[in-house]
Structures are given as structure tokens and as C-alpha cells.
Design an enzyme around this catalytic site. Structure first.
Site, PDB file in Angstrom:
ATOM      1  N   PHE A 291       0.768  -1.167   0.128  1.00 25.28           N
ATOM      2  CA  PHE A 291      -0.052  -0.136   0.090  1.00 25.28           C
ATOM      3  C   PHE A 291       0.922   1.157   0.081  1.00 25.28           C
ATOM      4  O   PHE A 291       1.642   1.259   0.826  1.00 25.28           O
ATOM      5  CB  PHE A 291      -0.745  -0.079   1.264  1.00 25.28           C
ATOM      6  CG  PHE A 291      -1.570   1.511   1.436  1.00 25.28           C
ATOM      7  CD1 PHE A 291      -2.790   1.229   1.048  1.00 25.28           C
ATOM      8  CD2 PHE A 291      -1.235   2.393   1.703  1.00 25.28           C
ATOM      9  CE1 PHE A 291      -3.715   2.513   1.443  1.00 25.28           C
ATOM     10  CE2 PHE A 291      -1.876   3.793   2.031  1.00 25.28           C
ATOM     11  CZ  PHE A 291      -3.268   3.587   1.627  1.00 25.28           C
ATOM     12  N   GLU A 292       0.774   2.073  -0.942  1.00 21.03           N
ATOM     13  CA  GLU A 292       1.534   3.362  -0.801  1.00 21.03           C
ATOM     14  C   GLU A 292       0.564   4.352  -1.619  1.00 21.03           C
ATOM     15  O   GLU A 292       0.189   4.267  -2.794  1.00 21.03           O
ATOM     16  CB  GLU A 292       2.754   3.265  -1.762  1.00 21.03           C
ATOM     17  CG  GLU A 292       3.905   2.705  -1.069  1.00 21.03           C
ATOM     18  CD  GLU A 292       5.327   2.546  -2.069  1.00 21.03           C
ATOM     19  OE1 GLU A 292       5.128   2.538  -3.031  1.00 21.03           O
ATOM     20  OE2 GLU A 292       6.341   2.784  -1.430  1.00 21.03           O
ATOM     21  N   ILE A 293       0.297   5.633  -1.070  1.00 20.45           N
ATOM     22  CA  ILE A 293      -0.073   6.609  -1.714  1.00 20.45           C
ATOM     23  C   ILE A 293       1.174   7.795  -1.423  1.00 20.45           C
ATOM     24  O   ILE A 293       1.360   8.158  -0.359  1.00 20.45           O
ATOM     25  CB  ILE A 293      -1.485   7.209  -1.162  1.00 20.45           C
ATOM     26  CG1 ILE A 293      -2.488   6.167  -1.152  1.00 20.45           C
ATOM     27  CG2 ILE A 293      -1.823   8.352  -1.718  1.00 20.45           C
ATOM     28  CD1 ILE A 293      -3.753   6.627  -0.340  1.00 20.45           C
TER      29      ILE A 293
ATOM     30  N   HIS B 183      12.187   2.153  -0.239  1.00 20.86           N
ATOM     31  CA  HIS B 183      11.304   3.453  -0.377  1.00 20.86           C
ATOM     32  C   HIS B 183      11.318   3.879   1.118  1.00 20.86           C
ATOM     33  O   HIS B 183      11.377   5.311   1.230  1.00 20.86           O
ATOM     34  CB  HIS B 183       9.986   2.970  -0.649  1.00 20.86           C
ATOM     35  CG  HIS B 183       9.540   2.712  -2.075  1.00 20.86           C
ATOM     36  ND1 HIS B 183       8.588   2.574  -2.574  1.00 20.86           N
ATOM     37  CD2 HIS B 183      10.653   3.011  -3.346  1.00 20.86           C
ATOM     38  CE1 HIS B 183       8.606   2.444  -3.849  1.00 20.86           C
ATOM     39  NE2 HIS B 183       9.839   2.600  -4.157  1.00 20.86           N
TER      40      HIS B 183
END
Lengths: 399, 399
Positions: free
Chosen positions: B285-287, B322
Site C-alpha cells: 500500500f502506498e499513496i 522506499h
């Protein structure tokens, strides 16, 4: 004065434009006040973003206001969802509720009745009410409908549970499971909370809807005179209903008047009624008319079955009982199979094998998992005996 | 002539009314054509129910017309969903897509970019496009970004895979998994299909959103100057990143200019940078902002890591990379934890332990399953080092 300088012709034009603008604004205001507002939040953002000031979790002034769902204000049938649940079922029920809300109910906001053999907890009521777009109602099952009836021989019932446990029959040794089967067979539709309704949609924990339902299925039932609808059919464990059919035959013999002229006996029997082929609609999903169960025919049938003691001396399920009743008391055209809803209750899936249906309804299931046309399902027979057209490619998914 | 009988004053009035009516009709038509129509189907039912004639599956004339979703026409950010997938992932991806559409995207209709190391099948494109309310785009990953780089010693890489397989490290012997980690680390944001976007939301098969998101999260990111947002954080398997930190320290030493003055080193290191504490944001999950990865700092950092060979001589994941980059190159205030979205990727759940949050957002999860405040999660540390207020009752769900 400047006014004098304006020629009357232009003056008239200005007045006209002015009035047109007033009309324009009036219409706009009227539209907003009648729910005919932007479904994309444009209008609400004008009002809401001024009031939403929380800049930490949602920077009200800088981000669009919440897109809030609109209440359905069109015609509605007298219908409700109904769920028999225990307080401990709450969290296994939530995804099922969300699935039904996502795919259907958020668009129509039908009521939801919850029934339990004990009081629902405040948490259960609070959380389910928060997730459901319609009105929620919570009822307790009358004690006398959730216990061994006086006419049941406790020792005989205990022996059955012992035997079934030894044979490893699922729920074979469970008393509550038998109470549940008996309640779903003969009492849920008599609960006071169900009195106002004409149709119901049964929902259980752990189920999921796979496809969008963009029309009112209850209205579909009514306008097409459908009284019972299913998604999955299957064969029952013979061990659990050893004497159900002979008990049913006694009833049929003594109550010919209740048997529909255009019944669907050929779905539940392969030898014109001599024996039961174990086919039944999987009742964890049911969209049906409450009048079917409230009828004299079904009332007499249930009483006959209940008195025989099969709910406790064997382990009769509500699914074969509902199915046999629907097949005998209804016109075969009043029974409907929904191929376009998409349904999952462990371990079986209903996922239309027709890709057009899946795409049109945004189904998120895999047709390879579909149970509908498999040999252990009875839906192929349902289509055959009723002369219905099977979906294209159904053979590819049969085994 | 009749005309002469009308006094000029009234004539003016009639003209005005006439023009007002014209204005009225015009406005009404305009509103309908700009999506500003009834969200409850009132208007569409007037038009649709006349055209829908199918009386077998949906009695068009007698049942309400389909309640069709309206397109969002408000402001939108330059943002997209992005999913790296293989054709065989299609059906495990559909429930994830539906979940995102149900909880968020059906309200905002953002684009969705799919990337694959081979051409997507027509079925994959057809079915995903049918389920997604925004524009779908399908791209193939350039071959040179999905293979062993020339500077990698094939034998040395093979030995690592053999060793990790023997140690039973998950994906330890997988080449494609390493290609994926390297691609997600250094290439997805450079794909031509991503060129038009400023923000992305990464979605993988088998994930689920638990709560309604009624506001535009991308706009939330932009207006609050957030560059990276997560739902779950966890500790990495040390075995897979043996030299990642020392390789990172080399970079830090030689590129002090890229380290943010208000960085979040204290989230990834408990000894001021001497060692890595294995904490990382779970990147399935990444926004996030694409500019973070397109920056000189990250470009230089990725190149430095890539040249060291750790993606193949070890099994570096994109998550720790990241996370370390975000912690070093961003201002700590630009990193956000979403406690109100609710997220599941096997085997971990993010389910707000604050009941008010769950009820307000119709979350269908069980807070007892929440991983956020557990000891193996790093989110408690995230709140602590940033001086953020933890949700009430968080201790009850900690272990």
C-alpha cells in the site's frame, strides 16, 4: 438621469434578462432542495468545505467536501433484509453487510431485521446500524420457539445426536443448530418485526455478493410474480433427512388441495414423487415472499413436519423444507434463479459463466469457481425441467 | 387581429414569462448533461424505464430503471492507481479493485495504470476495464528493466538464491521476485504511462480497503504537502538486506546535500544512524508523490544501491528502500499514516482501534485483528518519534 438615456426597447430587454436570471436561480435552488443535487459533491462542496475545518486528518478548506451518499427516494416495496445472528457473529457479519450495501442496498436503503435468541449487545446494534443505509431493527426470538417442544422425547433426541456425532455428520450433535433450522423453517416470518413486510432477503455471516444489482430486486419479484428466488442449489445429506420425504408424502396424500396444479415436483423428485432426489435451494441466500410461508398450505405442512419430530430425531434443515414447499405449493413460474447477482457462501460460488453478465454487472468473481452447472448442483435440472435457456458456454463449466 | 388586443404592458410580461420558461428548460437540460442529475435515479428512471423492455430478467416497464452511477466532475489531481500484475493475477486482483472502487474510486473515477513484464491479455484488459470507473491504461515493462543487469555476476547471484532457498527465506530463490523488487524500487515511476501523474496509489492483488473514503485522498496529500503515506509498517527480515544499511551509509556520507534537515532518521534507526532497525512502511500500500522518486536525491540513491548489486546478491525489497529514502529525503511532516482507511494484505490488518473512526467510515473490520499497535509493527514508533497523538484505547490493542 442615466435611466432616461436607456431606450425603452433595451429597457425591456434588460428586464427580461433580469427575470430570466431570477428564474435560473430559482430553478437551481429548487433542484437542490429536492434531492436532485450533484451526485459528485460539487454542490455540497460549496457548503461543506466551509464547515469542515479539520486540517489534520482532512484539510477541510483545501480539499473537496465529503461526497456523501444520497438517500433513495423512489418507490419501495414492503421488503427487508433478515439475519439470524448471535452477538459473536458481529465481525463475520460486517463484510457480508458491506457487500450487500455496496452492491445493492446503498442504492435502495431497505430495512434490515436482526433476530437473535438473546438480546443483541449495544455494540452489535451500534456497529451494524452504522454500516446499513436502511433502518435497522433488532428482535429477540420468543423462548418457546428456541427450545425442545414438549412433544419431543428428550432421550430419543439425545440418542440421535450421539449417533450422528459418531458418524461425523456436520452439526449432527448440535442442539442450537437444530433450533436454528426449526426457527428458519417455521418461525422467523412470524416474528413481530417481520409483520410489516411482504418480501425478505436472507443474509448470513461470511456471504458475499459478486455483482452490482442496479435495479430493485424486490420490485422485480413483485412485478414478475416471483415468490421464491435462489442463487445456488445442491443435494442434501441423505443421513440428515431419512424420513423427511415419507413425512412429506403423508402430508401430500392428506392435503391434495394445497398442491399447485403447475407445481415443480420434477425438480425435487426423479420418479414422480416416489422418492426425494435431495435437490434443494441453498437457503443461506433467499429472496422470497413472506406470504408463501404465511399461507395455510405451508402452515399446515410445517406443523405436520414439526409434530413428526424430525427436526430433533433427525437433523432436518430448513433448506430442503423450504425447497420442497416452494416446489409443491407454488406455480413453477414463481420460482426464480438469479444468475446475475453472483453469490458466495463458503464453500460454494455462484458466478455467472456469461462474461457479458459479469462485465455489465462489474462482477469480481472467477467463473472457474462457479458451482451452478457442476454435477453436485441441481441448477442444471432446474433449467431443464422448466425449459429455461441456459447461459451460453455453460457446458464448459460443467463437470 | 388578436395581437392588437393585447396591451403592450401585458405583451412585455408574456415575452418575459416565455423567456423565463426557455431559460428554465435550458438550465434543466444543461444540468442533466453535466452530471448534475439525481443521484437516486429519479431522472434516469423517466428516460430509462421507457427504453428497458427486457421483462424476463428485468421488467423494464414495471421496475425502476437501473440506478446508474454518475461520473465525478469535480476537481481532480494528476493522480492514478498503479498495479504491477501478471495475466494470471486477474481474478485475485478483481476483489481488490472492487474494494478500492467501492470505498473510494467510484466516487472520484481516478485512472488506473497496469504494468506487466509481458503484454496483458485481452481478457485482463476487458475485465479490469469493466470494473474500474476511471480510465484504464496497460503498459509493458521495458525488457532491460526486467532482467539481470550486465554488471551483475550471474554465478554470485545464483549462489545467493541457493543459500536463501536452503535457509527457507521466503522468495529467497526467486528471480522474478527480485526483478519485481528492483522495478518497484527504481523504475515503475519512470514508465511512460506514469509521466502525466503527480501522485499514485499502489494496489496489489488480494488487498482490501475496510472503510469508506469520502474525500479525495490525493487532494488531501497535495493540500497538506504529504509526499508519502502508509497504512501498515513492520520490521524487515534482516537476512534479506544484510548490506543495505552499510550501502546506504556510504551514500549518506558522500551525499550529505540530499539529507533533509528535518528528516525522520529516528524512525529507521535507534542509534542515530549507526544501524538500521528494520522498520519500513509496508509498500504493497502506498499513496505517494512521484516527485519523491523522480528527485535527484532518490535517483542517485537508487543508482548507488543498484550498482552495489544487493537486489540480486541479497534480496533487497522495495519497501525498506522506499522507507529509508522517505525517512532521509523528506521532511518528517511530509510522511503520513492513514488510520482511517482500513487495509488488509495477508496476513496483516489495519483497522482503526477508534470506534468513532470505524463507525463514521462504515469500516467492516474487527479492531481485534489490527496490527498497527502490535510490537512487531513500527507504527507506535512512528507516532512517538513524530510526537503524534495515538488513537484512544491504542494500548488495549497493543501486545
Amino acid at each position: 438621469m442615466l435611466r432616461d438615456k436607456i431606450p425603452s426597447g433595451k429597457e425591456r430587454l434588460y428586464k427580461t434578462i433580469g427575470l430570466a436570471v431570477v428564474a435560473l436561480i430559482t430553478i437551481f435552488v429548487i433542484l437542490n432542495n429536492t434531492g436532485v443535487t450533484s451526485s459528485n459533491g460539487l454542490i455540497s462542496s460549496i457548503t461543506s468545505s466551509v464547515t469542515t475545518q479539520d486540517s489534520k486528518t482532512a484539510d477541510g478548506l483545501k480539499q473537496p467536501a465529503p461526497v456523501s451518499p444520497k438517500k433513495y427516494s423512489g418507490h419501495k416495496e414492503k421488503a427487508t433484509f433478515v439475519t439470524l445472528a448471535r452477538n459473536r457473529d458481529l465481525y463475520s457479519l460486517l463484510p457480508a453487510i458491506r457487500s450487500v450495501e455496496d452492491r445493492f442496498n446503498r442504492k435502495f436503503n431497505y430495512d434490515w431485521v436482526f433476530l437473535n435468541d438473546e438480546e443483541f449487545s449495544e455494540e452489535f446494534k451500534r456497529v451494524t446500524t452504522a454500516l446499513i443505509s436502511g433502518t435497522t431493527k433488532y428482535g429477540v426470538i420468543p423462548k418457546e420457539q428456541w427450545q425442545l417442544p414438549d412433544f419431543i422425547d428428550k432421550e430419543k433426541a439425545a440418542n440421535t445426536r450421539k449417533e450422528m456425532a459418531e458418524k461425523g455428520i456436520i452439526y449432527g450433535d448440535s442442539i442450537p443448530y437444530r433450533y436454528m433450522c426449526r426457527y428458519e423453517s417455521g418461525f422467523f416470518y412470524r416474528h413481530e418485526l417481520m409483520a410489516d413486510y411482504e418480501y425478505y432477503w436472507r443474509v448470513e455471516p461470511d456471504v458475499k455478493l459478486y455483482c452490482d444489482i442496479d435495479y430493485d430486486v424486490f420490485r422485480f419479484m413483485k412485478k414478475n410474480d416471483k415468490k421464491y428466488a435462489f442463487t445456488i442449489s445442491i443435494k442434501e445429506y441423505a443421513e440428515t433427512i431419512k424420513t423427511l420425504w415419507e413425512t412429506t408424502r403423508e402430508f401430500i396424500t392428506s392435503h391434495q388441495e394445497y398442491i399447485n396444479k403447475n407445481n415443480m415436483l420434477d425438480f425435487i423428485s426423479d420418479d414422480e414423487g416416489y422418492s426425494y432426489n435431495l435437490c434443494h435451494f441453498w437457503s443461506n441466500f433467499e429472496i422470497a415472499s413472506l406470504d408463501l410461508w404465511r399461507s395455510d398450505a405451508y402452515t399446515a405442512y410445517f406443523d405436520h413436519l414439526d409434530k413428526s419430530g424430525g427436526f430433533f430425531y433427525e437433523r432436518w434443515g430448513d433448506a430442503p423444507i423450504h425447497s420442497i414447499a416452494a416446489a409443491l405449493f407454488l406455480d413453477r413460474n414463481q420460482i426464480h434463479h438469479f444468475d446475475n447477482i453472483g453469490y458466495y457462501h463458503p464453500p460454494f460460488h455462484s458466478c455467472s459463466v456469461d462474461e457479458d453478465v459479469r462485465m455489465k454487472n462489474k462482477c469480481d468473481c472467477n467463473p472457474a469457481d462457479d458451482f451452478t452447472w457442476k454435477s453436485y448442483s441441481c441448477t442444471t435440472k432446474f433449467y431443464t425441467v422448466n425449459g429455461l435457456t441456459k447461459p451460453k458456454n455453460w457446458q464448459i463449466y460443467a463437470d
